[in-house]
Motif scaffolding. Structure first.
Motif, short mmCIF file in Angstrom:
data_model
loop_
_atom_site.label_atom_id
_atom_site.label_comp_id
_atom_site.label_asym_id
_atom_site.label_seq_id
_atom_site.Cartn_x
_atom_site.Cartn_y
_atom_site.Cartn_z
N GLU A 1 -14.45 33.50 9.95
CA GLU A 1 -15.51 32.58 9.53
C GLU A 1 -16.90 33.15 9.70
OE1 GLU A 1 -16.79 28.11 10.90
OE2 GLU A 1 -14.68 28.64 10.86
N SER B 1 -19.63 27.53 6.82
CA SER B 1 -18.49 26.64 6.58
C SER B 1 -17.57 27.21 5.50
CB SER B 1 -18.99 25.26 6.16
OG SER B 1 -19.72 25.34 4.95
N SER C 1 -13.89 26.38 2.94
CA SER C 1 -13.01 25.40 2.32
C SER C 1 -11.73 26.14 1.95
CB SER C 1 -13.65 24.80 1.06
OG SER C 1 -13.79 25.80 0.06
N VAL C 2 -10.70 25.41 1.62
CA VAL C 2 -9.43 26.06 1.26
C VAL C 2 -9.62 26.95 0.05
CG1 VAL C 2 -7.11 25.64 0.38
CG2 VAL C 2 -7.94 24.32 2.32
N TYR D 1 -10.15 30.84 11.39
CA TYR D 1 -11.19 29.88 11.04
C TYR D 1 -11.17 28.73 12.05
CZ TYR D 1 -10.62 32.00 6.35
OH TYR D 1 -10.51 32.86 5.28
N PHE E 1 -14.32 23.47 8.37
CA PHE E 1 -13.86 23.23 7.01
C PHE E 1 -14.62 22.07 6.38
CE2 PHE E 1 -10.40 26.01 7.94
CZ PHE E 1 -9.92 26.43 6.71
N ARG F 1 -12.16 19.38 4.72
CA ARG F 1 -11.11 18.81 5.58
C ARG F 1 -10.95 17.33 5.28
NH1 ARG F 1 -11.93 17.96 12.02
NH2 ARG F 1 -9.97 16.86 12.46
N LEU G 1 -3.97 21.87 7.72
CA LEU G 1 -4.85 22.78 6.99
C LEU G 1 -4.19 24.14 6.80
CD1 LEU G 1 -8.53 22.23 8.20
CD2 LEU G 1 -7.74 22.46 5.84
N VAL H 1 -5.67 28.38 11.92
CA VAL H 1 -6.89 27.61 12.08
C VAL H 1 -7.02 27.24 13.55
CG1 VAL H 1 -8.11 25.49 11.46
CG2 VAL H 1 -6.79 26.71 9.72
#
Length: 214
Positions: free
Chosen positions: A9, A52, A54-55, A76, A81, A84, A93, A110
């Motif tokens: 991250e 931040s 995201s998937v 991460y 996220f 989320r 996740l 995660v």
């Protein structure tokens, strides 16, 4: 030597991989290399890293790694996220990431809730690094209120990183440096102590160690 790509991250996690995780995994014949996610790419090609995730953003960063390494994993924070779902767990996740990539040489991980949770695993490290019993006691006071450091929660006021900011301000009269202080505390604590107190992290690291036999 097995080459392991780790999508991380930010710089804090990158330093952890370089200075703490890599020397440990080398003993297992595994060479991990961290790559910070690109969070934005401007029209002129300027890339912005960290922050931040995201998937979908993670998937875009992970795909190139899948073709460049023998195995690929992630490191991460659940807290980081921005897509989320309400009450979505770290396990859920990870499942979404795995489904999105659909690659047998990908291991989703995660951290619950934040990287900084690991720093509460060994409060004695704070005394060794910063010569402060008050800092040690403050970290211990937080950690003893939870089943494990990984249970320290994810609100804006009480997440592990926010707690560290407050503790450092009170007892060291300065801010918490995520990159430098985090690495120093984990190096002093040592992976065995962290693994004992952080079962999800330990399960991930155990799986990485097992790659040597694949």
């Amino acid at each position: 030597m097995i080459e392991l790509g780790i999508s991380v991250e930010g710089q804090t996690e990158q330093e952890f991989v370089r200075k703490v995780l890599a020397p440990h995994l080398w003993n297992f014949g595994i060479d991990p290399r961290a790559s910070i996610v690109n969070t934005r790419i401007d029209a002129d090609g300027t890339r912005y890293k960290g922050g931040s995730v995201s998937v979908e953003r993670a998937a875009r960063n992970i795909r190139p790694l899948l073709g460049s390494f023998d195995w690929t994993t992630t490191f991460y924070d659940l807290y980081g996220f921005d897509d989320r779902r309400t009450d979505e767990s770290a396990d859920e996740l990870e499942a979404r990431l795995s489904d999105r990539l659909n690659n047998r040489r990908f291991i989703a991980y995660v951290q619950q809730y934040e990287f900084e949770a690991l720093l509460f695993a060994s409060p004695d490290a704070a005394e060794r690094v910063f010569a402060s019993t008050a800092l040690r006691d403050a970290l211990f006071g937080v950690s003893e209120g939870f089943a494990t450091p990984e249970h320290i929660n994810d609100s804006r006021e009480t997440s592990p990183s926010h707690r560290l900011e407050a503790i450092f301000a009170i007892h060291l009269r300065r801010g918490y440096d995520k990159v430098v202080d985090g690495r120093l505390l984990l190096e002093s604590a040592g992976l065995p102590a962290v693994r004992t107190r952080c079962p999800r992290f330990n399960a991930w690291l155990t799986r990485l160690e097992s790659l040597a036999g694949t």
